[in-house]
Write a protein that holds these residues in place. Sequence first.
Motif, short mmCIF file in Angstrom:
data_model
loop_
_atom_site.label_atom_id
_atom_site.label_comp_id
_atom_site.label_asym_id
_atom_site.label_seq_id
_atom_site.Cartn_x
_atom_site.Cartn_y
_atom_site.Cartn_z
N ALA A 91 1.21 -1.17 -0.23
CA ALA A 91 -0.22 -0.08 -0.13
C ALA A 91 0.23 1.40 0.07
N ALA A 92 0.48 2.07 -0.56
CA ALA A 92 1.42 3.59 -1.25
C ALA A 92 1.05 3.97 0.30
N VAL A 93 2.00 4.80 0.80
CA VAL A 93 2.05 5.81 2.07
C VAL A 93 3.00 6.61 1.71
N ASP A 94 2.73 7.90 2.37
CA ASP A 94 3.09 8.86 2.62
C ASP A 94 4.06 9.51 3.86
N LEU A 95 5.45 9.44 4.06
CA LEU A 95 5.51 10.22 5.53
C LEU A 95 7.02 10.93 4.80
N ARG A 96 7.50 11.67 5.97
CA ARG A 96 8.36 12.55 5.76
C ARG A 96 9.86 12.33 6.65
N VAL A 97 10.91 12.42 5.62
CA VAL A 97 12.07 12.02 6.28
C VAL A 97 12.63 13.38 6.55
N VAL A 98 13.84 13.24 7.21
CA VAL A 98 14.45 14.53 7.81
C VAL A 98 15.56 14.70 6.37
N GLU A 99 15.86 15.96 5.96
CA GLU A 99 16.54 16.18 5.25
C GLU A 99 18.29 15.96 5.80
N GLU A 100 19.33 16.03 4.96
CA GLU A 100 20.86 15.17 4.90
C GLU A 100 21.45 16.55 4.02
N ARG A 101 22.21 17.08 4.12
CA ARG A 101 23.04 18.44 3.17
C ARG A 101 24.48 19.10 3.33
N PRO A 102 25.10 18.84 3.25
CA PRO A 102 26.23 19.33 2.58
C PRO A 102 26.43 20.78 3.43
N LEU A 103 27.28 21.05 4.76
CA LEU A 103 27.52 22.50 5.26
C LEU A 103 29.30 22.65 5.09
N THR A 104 30.30 23.02 4.74
CA THR A 104 30.98 23.38 4.22
C THR A 104 31.42 24.38 5.61
N ILE A 105 32.69 24.13 6.17
CA ILE A 105 32.93 25.10 7.34
C ILE A 105 34.26 25.26 7.39
N TYR A 106 34.54 26.60 6.28
CA TYR A 106 36.06 27.70 7.30
C TYR A 106 36.15 28.16 7.80
N LEU A 107 37.33 28.01 8.93
CA LEU A 107 38.33 28.61 9.74
C LEU A 107 38.95 29.23 9.10
N ASN A 108 38.24 30.94 8.83
CA ASN A 108 38.76 32.25 8.47
C ASN A 108 39.57 31.35 6.68
N SER A 109 40.56 31.65 5.99
CA SER A 109 40.42 31.39 3.98
C SER A 109 40.73 30.16 5.02
N ARG A 110 40.40 28.86 5.65
CA ARG A 110 40.95 27.84 5.23
C ARG A 110 39.77 26.62 4.67
N GLU A 111 39.37 25.82 4.25
CA GLU A 111 38.63 25.06 4.33
C GLU A 111 39.03 24.07 5.24
N ILE A 112 37.77 23.93 6.99
CA ILE A 112 38.29 22.42 7.45
C ILE A 112 36.99 21.46 7.21
N VAL A 113 36.26 21.52 6.81
CA VAL A 113 35.85 20.11 6.69
C VAL A 113 34.44 20.64 6.13
N THR A 114 33.50 19.40 5.30
CA THR A 114 32.02 19.46 5.09
C THR A 114 31.80 18.72 5.76
N ALA A 115 30.51 19.43 6.80
CA ALA A 115 29.20 18.60 7.07
C ALA A 115 28.84 18.19 6.76
N MET A 116 27.84 17.12 6.90
CA MET A 116 26.01 16.10 6.58
C MET A 116 25.23 16.69 7.81
N THR A 117 24.22 18.01 7.42
CA THR A 117 23.41 18.01 8.56
C THR A 117 21.89 18.55 8.50
N ILE A 118 20.94 18.57 9.34
CA ILE A 118 20.28 18.87 8.35
C ILE A 118 20.12 20.30 7.98
N GLY A 119 20.83 21.02 8.52
CA GLY A 119 20.59 22.53 8.39
C GLY A 119 20.30 23.31 9.01
N ASP A 120 20.17 23.25 9.76
CA ASP A 120 19.40 24.44 10.47
C ASP A 120 20.74 25.00 11.85
#
Lengths: 274, 274
Positions: free
Chosen positions: A32-61
């Motif tokens: 049977a067809a089911v509608d639901l909501r699933v959490v987002e997971e998106r990349p967020l790239t974190i810089y410290l000053n001019s340096r790229e440190i990491v890309t985190a997978m996060t829901i985004g808030d």
Amino acid sequence: MSVQIPPTLRVVPDPADPRLTRAVTGRDQTGAAVDLRVVEERPLTIYLNSREIVTAMTIGDHPEWLALGFLGNQGMLRASDVVTGVDYDDELQVVVVRTEVETDHEAKLARATRTSGCAVGTVFGDMMEGLENLTLPDTPLRVSDLRALSHAINRTPSLYLQAGAIHGTCLCAGPDPLAYFEDVGRHNAVDKLAGWMRAEGVTAADKTLYTTGRLTSEMVIKCALMGIPALVSRSGFTAWGVEIAQQVGLTVIGRMKGDRFLCLSGEERVVWDV
Amino acid sequence: MSVQIPPTLRVVPDPADPRLTRAVTGRDQTGAAVDLRVVEERPLTIYLNSREIVTAMTIGDHPEWLALGFLGNQGMLRASDVVTGVDYDDELQVVVVRTEVETDHEAKLARATRTSGCAVGTVFGDMMEGLENLTLPDTPLRVSDLRALSHAINRTPSLYLQAGAIHGTCLCAGPDPLAYFEDVGRHNAVDKLAGWMRAEGVTAADKTLYTTGRLTSEMVIKCALMGIPALVSRSGFTAWGVEIAQQVGLTVIGRMKGDRFLCLSGEERVVWDV
């Protein structure tokens, strides 16, 4: 279960935020067809000053708090570092933390440790760094407060209750939850909390950290380095997590479900008042 | 629940192995002393030839398969690479994978992505690399087989049943579980499974991968790159995990509890025979 926001909560999850979950359609075991909501997971790239440190997978808030807390918890940003700005670009999904003077974080990028619950984890520098001379305050932890927290947190509206597949963490003072964060990664949630504490100037010594995640070595170390004397989880323990907690004098309480829990370290802080 | 090992299982968890859990004493919510066993979590450093790649936090069983599977799943070791030896040093907690010719893995060490459920994750190279031209076989997935697997796996003796706070994964063929691995990190468990498949020459096209972990982007990508057409979990989904699964034509089934489940991708493989 009546869902309600405790009056002491200054930050709460927003399950109604359409950016944090996505509507999907699937089929159940009967076809049977089911509608639901699933959490987002998106990349967020974190810089410290001019340096790229990491890309985190996060829901985004709370990207700014996540970046601040991540850099702080990784030892790349010290309490003494003056943060001159935290700039988030929603389109680029990039957040840049700027400091008055360049930090020595490059030194942290040397070694890689793959940590529990990870695809591949990297702990910049020595995981145990800073734990040697750490002394955590003897803030009492009342069993009656733990019960109140467990019930209050479980009744708070959350993405977990709406969509599942997400971790949560909550900073608490005595019986009162103060700030509740969620993310696909349990460490993202705690890092957002740490960033919020730094931004808001919230003290750690009189607090309790609640997490839905397991009490692994990395979570114990993170909590201790944040200066929070008590770590509470509804999940279980690892042996090294317990060993480190005992070494640094952190109170760890796990398998907290309803009124039940197990304390495997720092029981001297616990007040058995129930 | 009667605990029993399905006859088709060639590799099973060993909850009786004293190296995998530790006896600890704590207190419960009443202050009463409680004895229990908690899972171990220890570092294992993986070398590819002369190069140190990563230090994984693991319960410590099957280090050779973990190293083989990790390097394979990270794209540092291709199917075409000839492995001349896998040497594990129990004292140093180091495992060295040797290949006939040096691989190009250095190129993978460039970018860092922090992945869901991580302290800090690093995906070497492009997470999506290799997915573009991937075609997964149309192996049918019977609902009756899923029921049988769910019951068989849950009844198999495991560290999860003994100590909790651990993830499990199981390679299955139709209704039969073939190999069951556990670890503190859900990806360690899948990597051990991948290493075992490589070492034993087990085919992927006709199999189903069961995991206790969430169906995040990284787990979906890992399963697809392993060439396994169906990924099943008792946990939930993330939106990006579902999106990638739909793009690559991977069947993902989540929230499988008892006879219930949700299929959010690749339903064309599912045979609703119950």
